[in-house]
Design an enzyme around this catalytic site. Structure first.
Site, PDB file in Angstrom:
ATOM      1  CB  ILE A 144      -0.982  -0.008   1.201  1.00  0.00           C
ATOM      2  CG1 ILE A 144      -1.961   1.174   1.130  1.00  0.00           C
ATOM      3  CG2 ILE A 144      -0.256  -0.070   2.523  1.00  0.00           C
ATOM      4  CD1 ILE A 144      -3.142   1.070   2.078  1.00  0.00           C
ATOM      5  CB  CYS A 145       0.966   4.215   0.725  1.00  0.00           C
ATOM      6  SG  CYS A 145       1.199   6.000   0.792  1.00  0.00           S
ATOM      7  CG  HIS A 146       5.445   6.119  -0.268  1.00  0.00           C
ATOM      8  ND1 HIS A 146       4.404   6.743   0.384  1.00  0.00           N
ATOM      9  CD2 HIS A 146       6.107   7.078  -0.946  1.00  0.00           C
ATOM     10  CE1 HIS A 146       4.443   8.037   0.119  1.00  0.00           C
ATOM     11  NE2 HIS A 146       5.454   8.271  -0.689  1.00  0.00           N
TER      12      HIS A 146
END
Length: 172
Positions: A101-103
């Site tokens: 998730i995300c980065h």
């Protein structure tokens, strides 16, 4: 199911805590793994700290059924560790469920496992994914075979739902 969670300093607390607690509530064992269990890791937002439960040098991908890569700046920091990158590559290539998730997809980029795969991530990482041949979407959650990816903390309910759904399809 035994889930390896790769984590380093400046992790996003919610992107670590929500999946970890959701997986545990569903009966899965989550083991946090990092470069050095002696080092206290800090969340990007809030006062949360964590010590990993196992060093990357003491585990094998064969010990785990799935992989969780929370976001924050942690993925960028840990992707400089060759053992963590090799562990990630082995898990994804073995077809084990991988949740990022995300980065988090920065670690997948470094492991060279995203070309031709459909993923999402935070805005900054989506452009990087596209440059290395991934098929990129701006959606709350994307599932491509064994990969589940999401963009940000607001996407955690969808991320957890799809991650648990994928884990339920894996034979025990």
């Amino acid at each position: 199911m035994r889930v390896a969670c790769l984590i380093g300093d400046f992790f996003e607390a919610s992107e670590f805590q929500v999946p970890r607690e959701g997986f545990q509530a569903a009966g899965h064992d989550v083991v946090t793994i990092g470069a050095d269990p002696e080092v206290e890791l800090h969340a990007v937002h809030g006062p949360m700290t964590w010590h990993v439960e196992a060093s990357i040098d003491s585990v094998s991908p064969d010990d785990f059924d799935a992989l969780l890569i929370p976001g924050g700046y942690s993925p960028d920091k840990i992707r400089s560790n060759d053992a963590i990158v090799a562990f990630t590559k082995s898990m994804v290539e073995a077809g084990k469920p991988t949740f990022s998730i995300c980065h988090g997809p920065w670690l997948l980029i470094t492991a060279d496992v995203v070309a031709g795969r459909h993923l999402t991530a935070c805005k900054q990482v989506r452009s990087d994914l596209g440059m290395v041949g991934a098929i990129v979407s701006d959606e709350e959650v994307v599932v491509d075979r064994n990969l589940v990816t999401s963009r940000k903390p607001d996407d955690l309910p969808a991320f957890l739902r799809e991650s648990l759904k994928l884990m339920a399809t894996v034979p025990a």
